[in-house]
Write an enzyme that holds these catalytic residues in place. Structure first.
Site, PDB file in Angstrom:
ATOM      1  N   GLY A   1      28.696  -9.277   7.349  1.00  0.00           N
ATOM      2  CA  GLY A   1      29.783  -9.355   8.312  1.00  0.00           C
ATOM      3  C   GLY A   1      29.451 -10.211   9.513  1.00  0.00           C
TER       4      GLY A   1
ATOM      5  N   ASP B   1      17.965  -3.452   4.019  1.00  0.00           N
ATOM      6  CA  ASP B   1      17.883  -4.836   4.499  1.00  0.00           C
ATOM      7  C   ASP B   1      16.959  -4.908   5.713  1.00  0.00           C
ATOM      8  OD1 ASP B   1      18.409  -7.542   4.258  1.00  0.00           O
ATOM      9  OD2 ASP B   1      20.224  -7.475   5.462  1.00  0.00           O
TER      10      ASP B   1
END
Length: 304
Positions: free
Chosen positions: A36, A151
């Site tokens: 995003g 991540d």
């Protein structure tokens, strides 16, 4: 990521005319996460500034995949809201605005650790030990709440030297441990930080976060990645088959216990990695104690 700028608008687009997302007035783009775009935004009534992450559309995904991606994003944002820890970014709210999923987070200053992964800008070892011990504790807290980050990398860790904050960010692709993996047209994670079992299509779990933590630690200590290639295929082959370089060959000045810890974190077999993130934090604390480094704690830090 640099300290977020105050949003500015051309004279023809006054701040009051900027788009609203979830009740927040959208401002300048300040970063791009794994899935995003992140903008600074303002709550019109209170003037509170926050960071808004907007789920990035995937051009080649089907309508069903996009819908599933929104559902996952919102579910995982709700999971991240449960992580109340001083070294984890606070998620304030989340929602869906006309089909665009969004997440509001606290607005953080400072810079990300990517800056300190280059040979000319490596941090002193005592600072690396303090930072990574706190990061390991933050991961341990998330894991204890059943959340796997998926991540972990230097770009997702912010440090503010003036306030002493070390903040693990970008839980946008985090998920509950053991949750079923689904295809959404989104690449989950950053390949160079992903464990061999993840790259092979296995379920991301706590041990995958520990492998990524090992890559991060290796970078902060050496200024390079354990596996590097211009070819994604060759990179995947290296991660799957070639052992990571021995830290002692690159940094013979570092303690053997630290080199052993990094080797364990980067082991191809999840079962041979440390049992959990708290064990990693404890091992880093032991190395720091042997070097007479002050204990890691919240508060002002020096870069040495």
């Amino acid at each position: 990521m640099q300290s977020p700028p105050v949003p500015t608008f051309p004279e023809s687009v006054p701040p009051a005319a900027a788009p609203l997302v979830g009740g927040y007035r959208l401002g300048a783009l300040i970063g791009r996460g794994s899935i995003g775009d992140v903008h600074v935004a303002t709550e019109p009534v209170t003037g509170q500034q926050v960071a808004i992450k907007l789920l990035r559309p995937v051009s080649d995904a089907s309508d069903d995949e996009r819908s599933l991606a929104r559902q996952r994003f919102l579910a995982e944002a709700e999971t991240a809201r449960l992580l109340n820890h001083p070294d984890i970014v606070r998620v304030l709210a989340a929602g869906d605005d006309h089909g665009r999923a969004w997440m509001a987070m606290e607005l953080l200053g400072g810079c990300d650790l990517e800056r300190y992964t280059r040979p000319a800008r490596l941090l002193p070892e005592p600072v690396v030990l303090r930072l990574t011990e706190r990061l390991a504790c933050a991961l341990a807290f998330a894991h204890s709440r059943g959340v796997v980050h998926r991540d972990v990398k230097p770009a997702n860790v912010l440090v503010d030297w003036s306030s002493g904050r070390v903040t693990l960010t970008d839980f946008g692709i985090a998920r509950a441990a053991g949750a079923e993996s689904t295809r959404t047209g989104i690449v989950l994670g950053t390949p160079v930080y992903m464990a061999p079992e993840q790259l092979a299509g296995g379920l991301a779990d706590v041990r995958g976060d520990l492998y990524a933590f090992g890559v991060l630690l290796f970078q902060l200590l050496t200024g390079r990645l354990p596996h590097e290639s211009h070819s994604l295929g060759d990179l995947l082959r290296q991660v799957a088959n070639e052992p990571a370089p021995d830290l002692r060959q690159l940094r013979p000045d570092l303690p053997a216990a630290l080199a052993d810890l990094v080797a364990q974190l980067l082991d191809k077999s999840p079962a041979r990695r440390p049992r959990d993130a708290q064990a990693v934090a404890d091992a880093l604390a032991q190395v720091a104690a042997a070097l007479r480094v002050p204990p890691a704690q919240s508060g002002p830090m020096s870069r040495g």
